[in-house]
Structures are given as structure tokens and as C-alpha cells.
Design a protein around this motif. Structure first.
Motif, short mmCIF file in Angstrom:
data_model
loop_
_atom_site.label_atom_id
_atom_site.label_comp_id
_atom_site.label_asym_id
_atom_site.label_seq_id
_atom_site.Cartn_x
_atom_site.Cartn_y
_atom_site.Cartn_z
N ALA A 31 25.04 26.99 35.89
CA ALA A 31 24.97 25.69 36.55
C ALA A 31 25.04 25.92 38.05
CB ALA A 31 26.11 24.79 36.10
N ILE A 32 24.07 25.39 38.79
CA ILE A 32 24.03 25.56 40.24
C ILE A 32 24.39 24.25 40.92
CG2 ILE A 32 22.61 26.17 42.23
CD1 ILE A 32 20.93 27.92 40.47
N LEU A 33 25.40 24.31 41.74
CA LEU A 33 25.84 23.17 42.53
C LEU A 33 25.35 23.36 43.95
CD1 LEU A 33 27.70 20.64 42.85
CD2 LEU A 33 29.59 22.23 43.28
N GLY A 34 24.59 22.40 44.46
CA GLY A 34 24.04 22.53 45.80
C GLY A 34 22.69 23.22 45.82
N ALA A 35 21.92 23.05 44.75
CA ALA A 35 20.64 23.76 44.62
C ALA A 35 19.61 23.34 45.65
CB ALA A 35 20.07 23.56 43.22
N THR A 36 19.73 22.12 46.18
CA THR A 36 18.73 21.64 47.14
C THR A 36 19.12 21.91 48.59
OG1 THR A 36 19.74 19.43 47.20
CG2 THR A 36 17.99 19.79 45.58
N GLY A 37 20.22 22.66 48.77
CA GLY A 37 20.70 22.90 50.13
C GLY A 37 20.12 24.13 50.77
N THR A 38 20.93 24.80 51.60
CA THR A 38 20.46 25.93 52.40
C THR A 38 20.15 27.16 51.56
OG1 THR A 38 21.75 25.16 54.30
CG2 THR A 38 21.08 27.47 54.30
N LEU A 39 21.03 27.49 50.61
CA LEU A 39 20.87 28.71 49.80
C LEU A 39 20.27 28.45 48.43
CD1 LEU A 39 21.46 31.79 49.61
CD2 LEU A 39 23.72 31.18 48.69
N ALA A 66 27.59 17.86 31.59
CA ALA A 66 26.71 18.77 32.33
C ALA A 66 27.14 20.22 32.19
CB ALA A 66 26.68 18.38 33.80
N LEU A 67 28.45 20.46 31.98
CA LEU A 67 28.97 21.82 31.94
C LEU A 67 29.20 22.34 30.53
CD1 LEU A 67 31.54 21.61 34.88
CD2 LEU A 67 29.29 22.69 34.90
N ARG A 68 28.92 21.52 29.54
CA ARG A 68 29.12 21.97 28.16
C ARG A 68 28.20 23.15 27.85
NH1 ARG A 68 28.30 17.40 25.86
NH2 ARG A 68 30.47 16.75 26.05
N GLY A 69 28.79 24.28 27.45
CA GLY A 69 28.00 25.45 27.12
C GLY A 69 27.62 26.32 28.30
N VAL A 70 28.09 25.99 29.50
CA VAL A 70 27.76 26.77 30.71
C VAL A 70 28.65 28.01 30.78
CG1 VAL A 70 27.96 26.75 33.24
CG2 VAL A 70 26.85 24.85 32.05
N ASP A 71 28.06 29.14 31.15
CA ASP A 71 28.81 30.39 31.33
C ASP A 71 29.28 30.57 32.76
OD1 ASP A 71 28.33 31.57 28.62
OD2 ASP A 71 26.24 31.47 29.28
N VAL A 72 28.42 30.25 33.73
CA VAL A 72 28.71 30.49 35.14
C VAL A 72 28.40 29.24 35.95
CG1 VAL A 72 28.16 31.87 37.17
CG2 VAL A 72 28.13 32.93 34.90
N VAL A 73 29.32 28.87 36.83
CA VAL A 73 29.02 27.85 37.84
C VAL A 73 28.83 28.57 39.16
CG1 VAL A 73 29.90 25.91 39.18
CG2 VAL A 73 30.24 25.96 36.71
N LEU A 74 27.68 28.38 39.74
CA LEU A 74 27.33 29.00 41.02
C LEU A 74 27.24 27.91 42.08
CD1 LEU A 74 26.47 31.42 42.65
CD2 LEU A 74 24.22 31.29 41.61
N SER A 75 28.22 27.89 42.97
CA SER A 75 28.29 26.82 43.98
C SER A 75 27.65 27.27 45.28
CB SER A 75 29.74 26.42 44.23
OG SER A 75 29.81 25.46 45.27
N PRO A 87 32.45 30.36 44.04
CA PRO A 87 32.57 29.31 45.05
C PRO A 87 31.62 29.55 46.22
CG PRO A 87 34.40 30.83 45.25
CD PRO A 87 33.63 31.24 44.01
N SER A 88 31.39 28.52 46.98
CA SER A 88 30.48 28.60 48.13
C SER A 88 31.18 29.32 49.27
CB SER A 88 30.06 27.19 48.57
OG SER A 88 29.12 27.26 49.61
N GLU A 89 30.87 30.59 49.43
CA GLU A 89 31.39 31.41 50.53
C GLU A 89 30.20 31.84 51.38
OE1 GLU A 89 34.33 32.17 51.59
OE2 GLU A 89 35.60 31.39 50.00
#
Length: 276
Positions: free
Chosen positions: A33-41, A103-112, A154-156
Motif C-alpha cells: 500500500a502506497i501512501l502519497g503516491a501522487t506526490g514527489t516520490l 484498504a489495508l486488509r491483506g497488505v504486507d507493506v505500507v510504503l509512505s 515511513p516517509s523519510e
């Protein structure tokens, strides 16, 4: 930019190859799951997954605010070869918990990859953790723990913050607070630092080979690393190394910066040029 890439795994105190073995086995597809997919990265992350030999082993979910859903769908349409779905979530509303759980059901990795486009500054909030994007990241992390997510990234992607004192006056200390939040949740996480992003992005290229003698100490000299290369390394870690192997790791990927001024033939002004 002279691409002499330095990669450290700080906790393991050893260097890693920049190109990870393509033969690393995966027992099942990895749902990210990607959080912030439409942003800079974010767009670079999708491109890096699409370029990876194991792209068909990844299932991608874009988490986005309802107000950005159209933009997210337009972005997703650029990658028809990916298993990709868009999930509109209100991170702070009354139905946030229910929406995130689904949205997170069954997700392995959250990439922020959250950033901030609120326009708020140090005059408005004490530190970065109080910005809307990072408040949403906290909410997603809490829901990720409840959903059984195996790894949170997390977003670093900038200056190292894991060793920053909690009473630091630095504006980005909010990222350090988030590490403590993840530990309290007992949610495994991985940190990736990349220094600065260049103002001018070179064309996407694969990561170069790295030998131990190429290692560059943290902090000297200043660095800039393209978004695509940061994204490509993160994707390598997840798809080639595997979630269990990278959980708890601190990784650094940085290109040695070499910038110069050049006089534009059109404007007559000195412009910054990226050397590749």
C-alpha cells in the motif's frame, strides 16, 4: 551528478550491494500500500516497480484522499502492466478507521511517501509531525498494526532522523516522534535515507554496482540522489531481499553531488546544471 552511490545498513554495520540478487525467492505475491503516491516520490515508486523483473509479484494499492482520487486514477492509468488499485480514504473523518481497515486488509507493506502541500510553515506548527500529511501517516500506521501489516516504511528519504534527540528544535523532529510511535505500536519498520533530491532529474537509469571501497561516510560531502534511484533501491529491498530481511534496517543511498553553473544561451543567465 557523479553517481558514486553509497549504501549503508547502519544497524548491521556492513555495506550492501546496490544491485540485489534477482534470484531471491518469493513465496507469494507482495501486497504494498502506497501512501502519497501522487506526490514527489510516489510516481517514481510506481515506475520502479513497473521496471523491476518481479513486477508481477507485487500487488499495489494507492491510498489517497477522496479529493485526490481522480489524480490517483490518472496516475494508475500510466501503469497498465501493474496489479494496481486505488482506495480513497478520509484519514481523519468519522469513517477513517473503517475505510483504512478495508484498504489495508491483506497488505504486507505500507510504503509512505507523504509530503506536505498545506502551505503550513514553522510559524504555524512546531514541527513536521503536525503537518496534515504526517498526521495521516500516524493514522495509517495505527490501522496498519490492527490489519496485521508486516512492515511500515515511513516517509523519510532525507536527512537521518533516527538519532535525533526528542527535544531537538529541528523542524523535522516530527519524523523522529513517528519512530517512537511505530515502536509503541510494535509495528516493524524500515528507514531509508537519501539526502537531497536534485532540482533537475536525470533520465531514469538502473543502480550501478557498488564495491566496499566506494563507501562514502555519512554527512560528508553533501549529496543529491534522484527520486528514481531512491525508488529503485526501495523496490529492490522489498522485492529482492524480502520483508523479513529488511525489517528493522536503516539504509542510506546517496549520490555524490557535483553541481556547476552554466550560462544559458537563451537567457544569458547562469543556471544550475546537473552533471550525470
Amino acid at each position: 551528478m557523479r553517481c558514486n552511490i553509497a549504501i549503508n545498513r547502519q544497524w548491521a554495520r556492513k555495506s550492501l550491494p546496490s544491485v540485489l540478487p534477482a534470484s531471491y525467492p518469493m513465496s507469494a505475491p507482495l501486497t504494498i500500500a502506497i501512501l502519497g503516491a501522487t506526490g514527489t516520490l510516489g510516481p517514481s515508486l510506481l515506475q520502479a516497480i513497473a521496471d523491476h523483473p518481479k513486477m508481477l509479484d507485487a500487488r499495489i494499492r494507492i491510498l489517497t484522499r477522496p479529493t485526490s482520487a481522480e489524480k490517483a486514477h490518472n496516475l494508475a492509468a500510466r501503469y497498465p502492466t501493474l496489479y494496481l488499485t486505488v482506495h480513497a480514504v478520509d484519514y481523519t473523518g468519522a469513517e477513517a478507521e473503517t475505510g483504512l481497515a478495508a484498504a489495508l486488509r491483506g497488505v504486507d507493506v505500507v510504503l509512505s511517501a507523504v509530503g506536505d502541500d498545506s502551505g503550513l510553515t514553522r510559524k504555524d506548527v512546531a514541527h513536521s509531525g503536525l503537518l496534515p500529511g504526517f498526521i495521516a501517516q500516524d493514522a495509517v500506521a495505527h490501522a496498519a498494526k490492527a490489519a496485521g501489516v508486516k512492515l511500515f516504511v515511513p516517509s523519510e528519504f532525507g536527512a537521518p532522523t533516527h538519532s535525533m534527540a526528542l527535544n531537538s528544535e529541528s523542524y523535522i523532529v516530527g519524523k523522529r516522534y513517528h519512530h517512537d510511535f511505530l515502536r509503541k505500536l510494535e509495528l516493524p519498520y524500515m528507514l531509508v535515507y537519501a539526502g537531497m533530491f536534485p532540482e533537475i532529474e536525470p533520465a531514469p537509469t538502473s543502480l550501478p554496482q557498488l564495491s566496499p571501497e566506494d563507501l562514502i561516510p555519512l554527512g560528508q560531502p553533501p549529496f543529491e540522489t534522484s527520486r528514481y534511484r531512491v525508488a529503485a533501491y526501495i523496490v529492490q529491498l522489498l522485492l529482492d531481499r524480502g520483508v523479513e530481511a529488511v525489517a528493522g534496517g536503516i539504509y542510506v543511498i546517496r549520490g555524490l553531488r557535483r553541481d556547476r553553473g552554466a550560462v544559458s544561451a537563451e537567457t544569458g543567465k547562469t543556471e544550475w546544471v546537473l552533471d550525470v
